[in-house]
Scaffold this motif. Structure first.
Motif, PDB file in Angstrom:
ATOM      1  N   SER A  35      32.861  29.845  24.143  1.00 30.28           N
ATOM      2  CA  SER A  35      32.691  29.863  22.691  1.00 30.28           C
ATOM      3  C   SER A  35      33.201  31.178  22.097  1.00 30.28           C
ATOM      4  N   VAL A  36      33.308  31.204  20.768  1.00 30.30           N
ATOM      5  CA  VAL A  36      33.672  32.438  20.065  1.00 30.30           C
ATOM      6  C   VAL A  36      32.670  33.541  20.389  1.00 30.30           C
ATOM      7  N   GLU A  37      31.391  33.199  20.442  1.00 33.53           N
ATOM      8  CA  GLU A  37      30.371  34.199  20.751  1.00 33.53           C
ATOM      9  C   GLU A  37      30.494  34.712  22.181  1.00 33.53           C
ATOM     10  N   ASP A  38      30.835  33.834  23.126  1.00 34.94           N
ATOM     11  CA  ASP A  38      31.022  34.271  24.517  1.00 34.94           C
ATOM     12  C   ASP A  38      32.104  35.336  24.623  1.00 34.94           C
ATOM     13  N   LEU A  39      33.166  35.182  23.838  1.00 31.74           N
ATOM     14  CA  LEU A  39      34.309  36.093  23.913  1.00 31.74           C
ATOM     15  C   LEU A  39      34.113  37.381  23.121  1.00 31.74           C
ATOM     16  N   ALA A  40      33.057  37.470  22.317  1.00 34.95           N
ATOM     17  CA  ALA A  40      32.862  38.621  21.429  1.00 34.95           C
ATOM     18  C   ALA A  40      32.963  39.972  22.133  1.00 34.95           C
ATOM     19  N   PRO A  41      32.400  40.156  23.341  1.00 33.12           N
ATOM     20  CA  PRO A  41      32.458  41.489  23.963  1.00 33.12           C
ATOM     21  C   PRO A  41      33.876  41.992  24.247  1.00 33.12           C
ATOM     22  N   VAL A  42      34.832  41.080  24.446  1.00 36.23           N
ATOM     23  CA  VAL A  42      36.214  41.503  24.679  1.00 36.23           C
ATOM     24  C   VAL A  42      37.065  41.326  23.424  1.00 36.23           C
ATOM     25  N   ASP A  43      36.604  40.513  22.498  1.00 33.78           N
ATOM     26  CA  ASP A  43      37.366  40.181  21.296  1.00 33.78           C
ATOM     27  C   ASP A  43      37.328  41.257  20.227  1.00 33.78           C
ATOM     28  N   GLU A  44      36.285  42.073  20.199  1.00 36.88           N
ATOM     29  CA  GLU A  44      36.043  42.978  19.073  1.00 36.88           C
ATOM     30  C   GLU A  44      36.327  44.423  19.487  1.00 36.88           C
ATOM     31  N   PHE A  45      37.602  44.838  19.349  1.00 43.50           N
ATOM     32  CA  PHE A  45      38.067  46.141  19.834  1.00 43.50           C
ATOM     33  C   PHE A  45      37.951  47.180  18.719  1.00 43.50           C
ATOM     34  N   ILE A  75      44.006  40.657  20.168  1.00 45.95           N
ATOM     35  CA  ILE A  75      43.992  39.346  20.826  1.00 45.95           C
ATOM     36  C   ILE A  75      43.372  38.279  19.928  1.00 45.95           C
ATOM     37  N   GLY A  76      43.138  38.614  18.661  1.00 48.48           N
ATOM     38  CA  GLY A  76      42.742  37.608  17.689  1.00 48.48           C
ATOM     39  C   GLY A  76      41.259  37.369  17.551  1.00 48.48           C
ATOM     40  N   GLY A  77      40.436  38.287  18.028  1.00 45.32           N
ATOM     41  CA  GLY A  77      39.000  38.063  17.990  1.00 45.32           C
ATOM     42  C   GLY A  77      38.446  37.911  16.591  1.00 45.32           C
ATOM     43  N   ALA A  78      38.808  38.828  15.681  1.00 52.24           N
ATOM     44  CA  ALA A  78      38.316  38.732  14.311  1.00 52.24           C
ATOM     45  C   ALA A  78      38.904  37.524  13.599  1.00 52.24           C
ATOM     46  N   SER A  79      40.127  37.148  13.944  1.00 55.16           N
ATOM     47  CA  SER A  79      40.726  35.939  13.377  1.00 55.16           C
ATOM     48  C   SER A  79      39.907  34.712  13.756  1.00 55.16           C
ATOM     49  N   ARG A  80      39.529  34.634  15.031  1.00 55.96           N
ATOM     50  CA  ARG A  80      38.738  33.479  15.479  1.00 55.96           C
ATOM     51  C   ARG A  80      37.352  33.470  14.825  1.00 55.96           C
ATOM     52  N   PHE A  81      36.739  34.643  14.711  1.00 54.34           N
ATOM     53  CA  PHE A  81      35.437  34.716  14.053  1.00 54.34           C
ATOM     54  C   PHE A  81      35.550  34.241  12.609  1.00 54.34           C
ATOM     55  N   ALA A  82      36.564  34.732  11.875  1.00 58.80           N
ATOM     56  CA  ALA A  82      36.719  34.374  10.467  1.00 58.80           C
ATOM     57  C   ALA A  82      36.980  32.883  10.303  1.00 58.80           C
ATOM     58  N   ALA A  83      37.852  32.339  11.147  1.00 60.58           N
ATOM     59  CA  ALA A  83      38.174  30.910  11.035  1.00 60.58           C
ATOM     60  C   ALA A  83      36.949  30.055  11.292  1.00 60.58           C
ATOM     61  N   LEU A 139      41.106  46.032  11.074  1.00 62.27           N
ATOM     62  CA  LEU A 139      39.997  46.579  11.846  1.00 62.27           C
ATOM     63  C   LEU A 139      40.545  47.580  12.862  1.00 62.27           C
ATOM     64  N   HIS A 140      40.398  48.882  12.572  1.00 62.06           N
ATOM     65  CA  HIS A 140      40.858  49.947  13.463  1.00 62.06           C
ATOM     66  C   HIS A 140      42.347  49.800  13.794  1.00 62.06           C
ATOM     67  N   LEU A 241      35.219  45.582  26.752  1.00 64.77           N
ATOM     68  CA  LEU A 241      36.417  46.323  26.368  1.00 64.77           C
ATOM     69  C   LEU A 241      37.088  46.997  27.555  1.00 64.77           C
ATOM     70  N   HIS A 242      36.401  47.076  28.702  1.00 70.95           N
ATOM     71  CA  HIS A 242      37.052  47.605  29.902  1.00 70.95           C
ATOM     72  C   HIS A 242      38.244  46.732  30.301  1.00 70.95           C
ATOM     73  N   ILE A 243      38.225  45.462  29.928  1.00 67.40           N
ATOM     74  CA  ILE A 243      39.358  44.587  30.230  1.00 67.40           C
ATOM     75  C   ILE A 243      40.587  45.023  29.431  1.00 67.40           C
ATOM     76  N   LEU A 244      40.376  45.516  28.220  1.00 65.35           N
ATOM     77  CA  LEU A 244      41.487  45.969  27.382  1.00 65.35           C
ATOM     78  C   LEU A 244      41.926  47.395  27.699  1.00 65.35           C
ATOM     79  N   MET A 245      40.971  48.253  28.072  1.00 64.84           N
ATOM     80  CA  MET A 245      41.295  49.671  28.268  1.00 64.84           C
ATOM     81  C   MET A 245      41.476  50.071  29.726  1.00 64.84           C
TER      82      MET A 245
END
Length: 276
Positions: A35-45, A75-83, A139-140, A241-245
């Protein structure tokens, strides 16, 4: 190296989608059930994660009929949240090819590809027609954009009259030397942090009206305290965010906390309107 190339090099990660897929599996989920919520920890950079996104976007008055631009979408996290939250259509734009391609797949997993389009491009010179968007947000992102005058002019061109723009960026608060690396830059040469006054000046010169400015330093320090408390001795979560950084995550986050705590920079929200 030109700043655009340096930015893409800083953010690119070779096995990003595979790492996210593995994290989803560790959650006991699959691409069909995540779900969108599941992905939040990596989606929100950005500082504050999903909580910051929710508070920030809530000020833009996004409606289901709106077409929204996500500038520097990652990776589109805020886009998915907004949609999902607002039922709107979203176009995301980002310099990093790896992020855009990964984000497209994540939108497919969540069944949101019909409402979200992610594209690679430069926010100061976009391919979109004048007046294409009802709302826009960053966003940043501005910490990696050298020419903020061109950015403001392009965003003014893209927004319809009466449209709203939100900016949530790390902004310079004093002249002290920043500690690097940080999440948005490995060295000072990659960083384009500016003051709130610079943002306001360039936005107003482009024709916008700044209607609100919120220094989110207190919120940031509470968020950092939670990160440190939850991270003491704990294994890394499946998604984060360790996946991104990568391996430099702890150093980058530590330096960012130090920079904010010392008052050198702060996360600041600007809510902006284009006159009707």
């Amino acid at each position: 190296m030109p700043i655009i190339d340096a930015v893409e090099s800083h953010y690119s990660r070779g096995e990003l989608l595979e790492d996210i897929r593995a994290g989803v599996g560790q959650l006991g989920k699959s691409p069909d059930t995540v779900s969108v919520e599941d992905l939040a920890p990596v989606d929100e950079f950005h500082i504050g994660g999903r909580t910051a996104t929710e508070t920030f976007l809530g000020q833009l008055e996004i409606a289901p009929h709106d077409h929204v631009l996500d500038v520097g979408c990652g990776i589109g996290g805020a886009s998915r949240f907004a949609a999902e939250r607002y039922g709107c259509r979203v176009t995301g734009l980002d310099l990093t090819e790896d992020y855009v391609r990964t984000g497209e797949v994540l939108c497919e997993w969540l069944g949101l590809s019909d409402r979200i389009s992610l594209e690679r491009g430069d926010a100061t010179d976009t391919p979109f027609a004048r007046g294409s968007f009802d709302k826009a947000f960053m966003l940043h992102v501005g910490m990696n954009i050298e020419n903020k005058e061109l950015l403001a002019m392009e965003l003014f061109r893209l927004l319809r009259p009466g449209g709203r723009l939100g900016v949530y960026d790390i902004m310079r608060m004093d002249a002290g030397e920043l500690r690097y690396p940080v999440p948005w830059a490995t060295t000072a040469g990659e960083s384009r942090v500016s003051t709130p006054a610079t943002y306001r000046g360039t936005l107003e010169s482009a024709g916008f009206r700044v209607v609100a400015e919120n220094d989110r330093s207190g919120f940031a320090m509470d968020f950092f305290a939670g990160l440190q408390m939850n991270g003491n001795g704990a294994a890394r979560p499946p998604l984060g965010l360790h996946i991104l950084m990568g391996d430099s995550t702890q150093e980058k986050v530590g330096n960012m906390i130090d920079n904010v705590a010392a008052g050198r920079v702060a996360p600041v929200e600007l809510i902006i309107e284009k006159p009707a």
